[in-house]
Design a protein around this motif. Structure first.
Motif, PDB file in Angstrom:
ATOM      1  N   GLU A 167       0.829  -1.209   0.000  1.00  0.00           N
ATOM      2  CA  GLU A 167       0.000   0.000   0.000  1.00  0.00           C
ATOM      3  C   GLU A 167       0.862   1.257   0.000  1.00  0.00           C
ATOM      4  O   GLU A 167       0.528   2.257  -0.654  1.00  0.00           O
ATOM      5  N   LEU A 168       1.986   1.226   0.727  1.00  0.00           N
ATOM      6  CA  LEU A 168       2.884   2.382   0.746  1.00  0.00           C
ATOM      7  C   LEU A 168       3.530   2.581  -0.627  1.00  0.00           C
ATOM      8  O   LEU A 168       3.668   3.710  -1.098  1.00  0.00           O
ATOM      9  N   MET A 169       3.921   1.487  -1.266  1.00  0.00           N
ATOM     10  CA  MET A 169       4.485   1.578  -2.612  1.00  0.00           C
ATOM     11  C   MET A 169       3.465   2.150  -3.593  1.00  0.00           C
ATOM     12  O   MET A 169       3.800   2.968  -4.457  1.00  0.00           O
ATOM     13  N   ALA A 170       2.216   1.693  -3.453  1.00  0.00           N
ATOM     14  CA  ALA A 170       1.165   2.185  -4.339  1.00  0.00           C
ATOM     15  C   ALA A 170       0.920   3.675  -4.106  1.00  0.00           C
ATOM     16  O   ALA A 170       0.710   4.438  -5.059  1.00  0.00           O
ATOM     17  N   GLU A 171       0.960   4.089  -2.837  1.00  0.00           N
ATOM     18  CA  GLU A 171       0.740   5.499  -2.497  1.00  0.00           C
ATOM     19  C   GLU A 171       1.847   6.373  -3.074  1.00  0.00           C
ATOM     20  O   GLU A 171       1.598   7.456  -3.614  1.00  0.00           O
ATOM     21  N   PHE A 229       9.347  -6.114  -3.820  1.00  0.00           N
ATOM     22  CA  PHE A 229       8.769  -7.437  -4.029  1.00  0.00           C
ATOM     23  C   PHE A 229       9.595  -8.201  -5.061  1.00  0.00           C
ATOM     24  O   PHE A 229      10.245  -7.607  -5.928  1.00  0.00           O
ATOM     25  N   SER A 230       9.552  -9.509  -4.955  1.00  0.00           N
ATOM     26  CA  SER A 230      10.379 -10.348  -5.815  1.00  0.00           C
ATOM     27  C   SER A 230       9.988 -10.242  -7.283  1.00  0.00           C
ATOM     28  O   SER A 230      10.808 -10.488  -8.162  1.00  0.00           O
ATOM     29  N   HIS A 231       8.743  -9.892  -7.540  1.00  0.00           N
ATOM     30  CA  HIS A 231       8.264  -9.732  -8.916  1.00  0.00           C
ATOM     31  C   HIS A 231       7.071  -8.792  -8.869  1.00  0.00           C
ATOM     32  O   HIS A 231       6.329  -8.765  -7.880  1.00  0.00           O
ATOM     33  N   GLN A 232       6.894  -8.018  -9.928  1.00  0.00           N
ATOM     34  CA  GLN A 232       5.806  -7.035  -9.906  1.00  0.00           C
ATOM     35  C   GLN A 232       4.444  -7.705  -9.753  1.00  0.00           C
ATOM     36  O   GLN A 232       3.544  -7.156  -9.131  1.00  0.00           O
ATOM     37  N   THR A 233       4.280  -8.903 -10.321  1.00  0.00           N
ATOM     38  CA  THR A 233       2.989  -9.580 -10.179  1.00  0.00           C
ATOM     39  C   THR A 233       2.712  -9.958  -8.726  1.00  0.00           C
ATOM     40  O   THR A 233       1.556  -9.996  -8.298  1.00  0.00           O
ATOM     41  N   VAL A 234       3.775 -10.234  -7.956  1.00  0.00           N
ATOM     42  CA  VAL A 234       3.595 -10.534  -6.529  1.00  0.00           C
ATOM     43  C   VAL A 234       3.145  -9.266  -5.802  1.00  0.00           C
ATOM     44  O   VAL A 234       2.232  -9.305  -4.968  1.00  0.00           O
ATOM     45  N   GLU A 283       3.870   5.452  -5.532  1.00  0.00           N
ATOM     46  CA  GLU A 283       4.100   5.090  -6.932  1.00  0.00           C
ATOM     47  C   GLU A 283       5.569   4.724  -7.151  1.00  0.00           C
ATOM     48  O   GLU A 283       6.260   5.272  -8.001  1.00  0.00           O
ATOM     49  N   THR A 284       6.032   3.775  -6.357  1.00  0.00           N
ATOM     50  CA  THR A 284       7.393   3.283  -6.468  1.00  0.00           C
ATOM     51  C   THR A 284       7.396   1.782  -6.229  1.00  0.00           C
ATOM     52  O   THR A 284       6.449   1.233  -5.636  1.00  0.00           O
ATOM     53  N   LEU A 285       8.426   1.106  -6.703  1.00  0.00           N
ATOM     54  CA  LEU A 285       8.538  -0.337  -6.498  1.00  0.00           C
ATOM     55  C   LEU A 285       9.619  -0.690  -5.473  1.00  0.00           C
ATOM     56  O   LEU A 285       9.871  -1.870  -5.225  1.00  0.00           O
ATOM     57  N   TRP A 286      10.253   0.329  -4.877  1.00  0.00           N
ATOM     58  CA  TRP A 286      11.302   0.087  -3.877  1.00  0.00           C
ATOM     59  C   TRP A 286      11.132   1.062  -2.722  1.00  0.00           C
ATOM     60  O   TRP A 286      10.769   2.224  -2.917  1.00  0.00           O
ATOM     61  N   LEU A 287      11.414   0.594  -1.513  1.00  0.00           N
ATOM     62  CA  LEU A 287      11.370   1.428  -0.316  1.00  0.00           C
ATOM     63  C   LEU A 287      12.652   1.216   0.482  1.00  0.00           C
ATOM     64  O   LEU A 287      13.256   0.130   0.433  1.00  0.00           O
ATOM     65  N   ALA A 288      13.055   2.233   1.218  1.00  0.00           N
ATOM     66  CA  ALA A 288      14.265   2.126   2.042  1.00  0.00           C
ATOM     67  C   ALA A 288      14.094   1.042   3.092  1.00  0.00           C
ATOM     68  O   ALA A 288      13.083   1.003   3.809  1.00  0.00           O
TER      69      ALA A 288
END
Length: 253
Positions: free
Chosen positions: A93-97, A134-139, A99-104
């Motif tokens: 949810e934080l990634m979606a908020e 996440f290991s893959h975007q679909t996950v 709009e990124t695929l990586w977090l610190a």
């Protein structure tokens, strides 16, 4: 308008996939056509082999069911499965908020045990810089879809607040597919709320048309939506393109 060379990538043939499965001891020669199509996608074949590693080797007819099985076996049955599942949803949810695929990774220093469980389960991974993803975007999209399923109206609220963002497109597609499979009533409510939004951006309208057209067994409500769309001159070509080759839509129309 770009004078560019087209390169069409094809999925591996069933014979090629069958040889991989048989090399892993899977007897897949008599699988039905739906199950065969699922594992022709390399990421989905990889997920199936991960499931087999934990003792589940039954064929499935869709990727969502496969990911749910992997989630149950690898996450929920772990030592602190509930806490790890909650953390995965928070991260998604934080990634979606943002709009990124990586977090610190430092964001989760107080949840190292849960992060470790999710990494060992193949859900999360860590970059060389220490970021968590996440290991893959679909996950990622699957975990996010599970989060939407917990909150009535969550998907439509998320999407309609970001109609100018292209980042939202794969999230919408994945979440609609998940809800359609596990909770049809919620799926229909979310779909129609987005569909009937006044002035819905064209890229989302077109995505909804493509999603509906991709369903092999359309429902009555889905048929009503496309029947209305096909009457609109500017949408008719898109509807026809979306349903081309579909036996289910051919029977409907």
């Amino acid at each position: 308008r770009v004078d560019a060379e087209s390169v069409n990538l094809q999925l591996p043939s069933w014979d090629r996939v069958l040889s991989i499965l048989e090399a892993q001891g899977v007897k897949a020669g008599n699988w039905n056509s739906d199950a065969k199509e699922v594992v022709r996608v390399p990421q989905q074949l990889n997920t199936f082999l991960q499931l087999r590693a934990v003792g589940i080797d039954e064929p499935v007819s869709n990727y969502t069911a496969m990911l749910d099985s992997l989630w149950n076996e690898r996450v929920l049955k772990g030592g602190n499965g509930g806490g790890a599942a909650e953390l995965a949803t928070e991260i998604a949810e934080l990634m979606a908020e943002k709009e990124t695929l990586w977090l610190a990774g430092a964001r989760f220093d107080n949840r190292t045990e849960d992060v470790g469980l999710l990494m060992s389960a193949g859900v999360l991974t860590r970059s060389e810089q220490g970021s968590v993803g996440f290991s893959h975007q679909t996950v990622f999209e699957h975990v996010l879809a599970r989060g939407f399923a917990k909150n009535e109206g969550g998907l439509s609220t998320y999407v309609l607040a970001r109609t100018d963002s292209l980042f939202v497109r794969p999230k919408l597609w994945s979440a609609l597919g998940y809800l359609r499979g596990v909770e049809p009533a919620s799926y229909q409510a979310e779909l129609e709320r987005i569909w009937r939004e006044p002035g819905l951006r064209k890229h989302l309208r077109f995505l909804l048309l493509e999603f509906l057209g991709s369903q092999p067994k359309p429902t009555d409500r889905e048929a009503l939506l496309l029947a209305a769309a096909i009457k609109e001159e500017d949408l008719r070509p898109l509807v026809l393109k979306a349903i081309t080759g579909s036996e289910g839509w051919f029977k409907r129309f």
